[in-house]
Write an enzyme that holds these catalytic residues in place. Structure first.
Site, PDB file in Angstrom:
ATOM      1  N   GLN A  85      -2.315 -10.190  15.970  1.00 40.48           N
ATOM      2  CA  GLN A  85      -2.799 -11.590  15.751  1.00 40.48           C
ATOM      3  C   GLN A  85      -3.378 -11.907  17.043  1.00 40.48           C
ATOM      4  OE1 GLN A  85      -0.346 -13.908  13.189  1.00 40.48           O
ATOM      5  NE2 GLN A  85       1.312 -12.372  13.417  1.00 40.48           N
ATOM      6  N   CYS A 139      -5.610  -3.439   3.841  1.00 43.74           N
ATOM      7  CA  CYS A 139      -6.313  -2.427   3.552  1.00 43.74           C
ATOM      8  C   CYS A 139      -7.814  -2.689   3.168  1.00 43.74           C
ATOM      9  CB  CYS A 139      -5.667  -1.571   2.376  1.00 43.74           C
ATOM     10  SG  CYS A 139      -4.082  -0.701   2.951  1.00 43.74           S
ATOM     11  N   ASN A 163       3.191  -7.804  16.549  1.00 42.11           N
ATOM     12  CA  ASN A 163       4.756  -7.596  16.103  1.00 42.11           C
ATOM     13  C   ASN A 163       4.424  -6.287  15.161  1.00 42.11           C
ATOM     14  OD1 ASN A 163       5.162 -10.283  17.246  1.00 42.11           O
ATOM     15  ND2 ASN A 163       4.701 -11.255  15.323  1.00 42.11           N
ATOM     16  N   HIS A 196       0.754  -2.879   7.184  1.00 43.56           N
ATOM     17  CA  HIS A 196      -0.451  -2.650   7.599  1.00 43.56           C
ATOM     18  C   HIS A 196      -0.527  -2.662   9.252  1.00 43.56           C
ATOM     19  CE1 HIS A 196      -4.333  -1.093   6.434  1.00 43.56           C
ATOM     20  NE2 HIS A 196      -4.557  -1.506   7.754  1.00 43.56           N
ATOM     21  N   HIS A 212      -1.432  -4.108  12.424  1.00 45.21           N
ATOM     22  CA  HIS A 212      -2.301  -5.087  12.740  1.00 45.21           C
ATOM     23  C   HIS A 212      -1.554  -5.967  13.754  1.00 45.21           C
ATOM     24  CE1 HIS A 212       0.551  -7.197  10.122  1.00 45.21           C
ATOM     25  NE2 HIS A 212       0.175  -8.341  10.664  1.00 45.21           N
ATOM     26  N   CYS A 263      -1.657  -4.257  -0.498  1.00 47.28           N
ATOM     27  CA  CYS A 263      -1.874  -4.822   0.814  1.00 47.28           C
ATOM     28  C   CYS A 263      -3.144  -5.544   1.216  1.00 47.28           C
ATOM     29  CB  CYS A 263      -1.863  -3.613   1.853  1.00 47.28           C
ATOM     30  SG  CYS A 263      -2.151  -4.000   3.519  1.00 47.28           S
ATOM     31  N   HIS A 267      -2.956   2.316   6.163  1.00 45.35           N
ATOM     32  CA  HIS A 267      -1.986   1.565   5.687  1.00 45.35           C
ATOM     33  C   HIS A 267      -0.813   2.115   6.541  1.00 45.35           C
ATOM     34  CE1 HIS A 267       0.301  -1.578   3.619  1.00 45.35           C
ATOM     35  NE2 HIS A 267       1.346  -0.433   3.578  1.00 45.35           N
TER      36      HIS A 267
HETATM   37 ZN    ZN Z   1      -2.673  -1.613   4.156  1.00 42.93          ZN
END
Ligand code: ZN
Length: 369
Positions: free
Chosen positions: A189, A73, A174, A185, A187, A70, A134
């Site tokens: 944007q 991470c 999203n 993970h 997150h 990933c 994660h």
């Molecule tokens: Zn990750």
């Protein structure tokens, strides 16, 4: 909030946001990364008057990597990721595969023919990692960490709005493979657009028409009306109100407004900022309770899109900052697809009544400790 700015090996900017001042972040990106080139451009659809971003280079972007690879991470145990530090709280960095880039003008020329209007895709795309874990989700954050994300969104809105050519800053998340997320993970944007996207433009037109016909602001009237009637109300805070819109498009859709109309995240006051994390986490946890997982299986994660609507830098004075949160799941195992009617004509058909959706969301209250 304490911010540390650094650069990745290919020159992209990265910012750490920490709760404690004095957190020392000096890890260096040791990857041999060449600067990526980008050929982003925007083209005006002459029929609809909408801008379309053409970013053909994005086809090479990272797609569903294994968890051990990933890129979001922290860098640890000899594995180097996009975040050089061995741990972090919230981190924001420029996307390596951006749809919009600051240097597009070096590669794309402006074209002004009436039927073929083209501009460089000038702007910026950033990635916001909400947590180092994660397998976490935004809904797992505590209020202090959710506040840190709000502070990061606010800081990025202020900085990106000041960049040359940027007209609107859009923070969004999203969540879930069903939405098309390519990295698991937790997150979100941020897009800094060189144009005012058509949804925002339509809202401006509607709000200006409402002002012309009533002398009042559309969004102030809307929030007051929804606060006054309980049908579609989901949460009523001291400073924020969450409701299912009267003409909701999605099976479960909630709009969250500050009661005091502001243009964007930078205009929120301390009382509004302090109340937001608790309300937003409550909403996300309600979404996760809509479709309970069978006993003994992993907790359900409802796929969703969470979108901050902010006024453009120039104009849009009638707009109101608000967050739109919605899921495409309409029942366990069933998704709402945008098919012929929606994708073909932008005419939505929903088979969950907004009032029933609001009642279900009210009933999905998280357990109180
Ligand atoms: Zn990750």
């Amino acid at each position: 909030m304490h911010k540390t700015a650094t650069k990745l090996a290919d020159g992209r900017e990265l910012f750490y946001y920490d709760q404690e001042s004095g957190t020392f972040r000096d890890a260096v990106d040791e990857r041999p990364l060449e600067p990526a080139t980008s050929l982003s451009e925007t083209r005006l659809d002459p029929v609809l008057g909408e801008w379309v971003t053409v970013a053909a280079h994005r086809q090479q972007r990272t797609y569903h990597p294994p968890a051990g690879e990933c890129p979001l991470c922290p860098s640890r145990d000899g594995r180097l990721s996009e975040v050089p530090a061995a741990d972090y709280q919230v981190v924001v960095f420029e996307n390596r595969f951006p749809s919009l880039t600051p240097d597009s003008a070096a590669h794309v020329t402006t074209q002004d023919e009436p039927l073929r209007t083209r501009r460089p895709g000038t702007g910026r795309c950033e990635v916001v990692c909400f947590a180092p874990d994660h397998d976490a989700s935004f809904a797992d954050l505590d209020e202090a960490k959710a506040r840190l994300v709000l502070d990061a969104w606010t800081d990025r809105t202020a900085e990106l709005s000041a960049l040359p050519g940027v007209r609107q800053v859009y923070c969004f998340e999203n969540r879930g493979e069903e939405i098309g997320v390519t990295l698991a993970h937790p997150h979100g944007q941020i897009y800094a657009f060189p144009f005012v996207p058509s949804r925002t433009a339509r809202m401006i037109v509607r709000a200006e028409a409402h002002r012309a016909s009533t002398g009042r602001n559309l969004f102030e009237d809307l929030v007051a009306a929804e606060r006054a009637s309980p049908e579609r109300l989901v949460l009523r805070g001291e400073h924020w109100t969450a409701f299912v819109p009267f003409a909701a498009r999605w099976p479960y859709e909630v709009h969250l407004y500050p009661n005091r109309r502001v243009r964007d995240l930078t205009a929120l006051d301390e009382a509004e900022r302090a109340e937001f994390p608790g309300l937003y986490l409550d909403l996300l946890r309600r979404f996760d309770r809509l479709f309970p997982a069978p006993v003994g299986s992993a907790p359900n994660r409802t796929p969703y899109i969470s979108a901050w609507h902010q006024a453009p830098n120039d104009g849009g004075d009638e707009l109101a900052l608000h967050l739109e949160l919605f899921t495409i799941r309409r029942a366990p195992g069933k998704l709402k697809y945008l098919a012929g009617v929606e994708s073909g004509l932008d005419a939505f058909v929903t088979d969950v009544s907004p009032e029933a959706a609001a009642a279900r969301l009210r009933a999905a209250a998280p357990d109180r400790p």
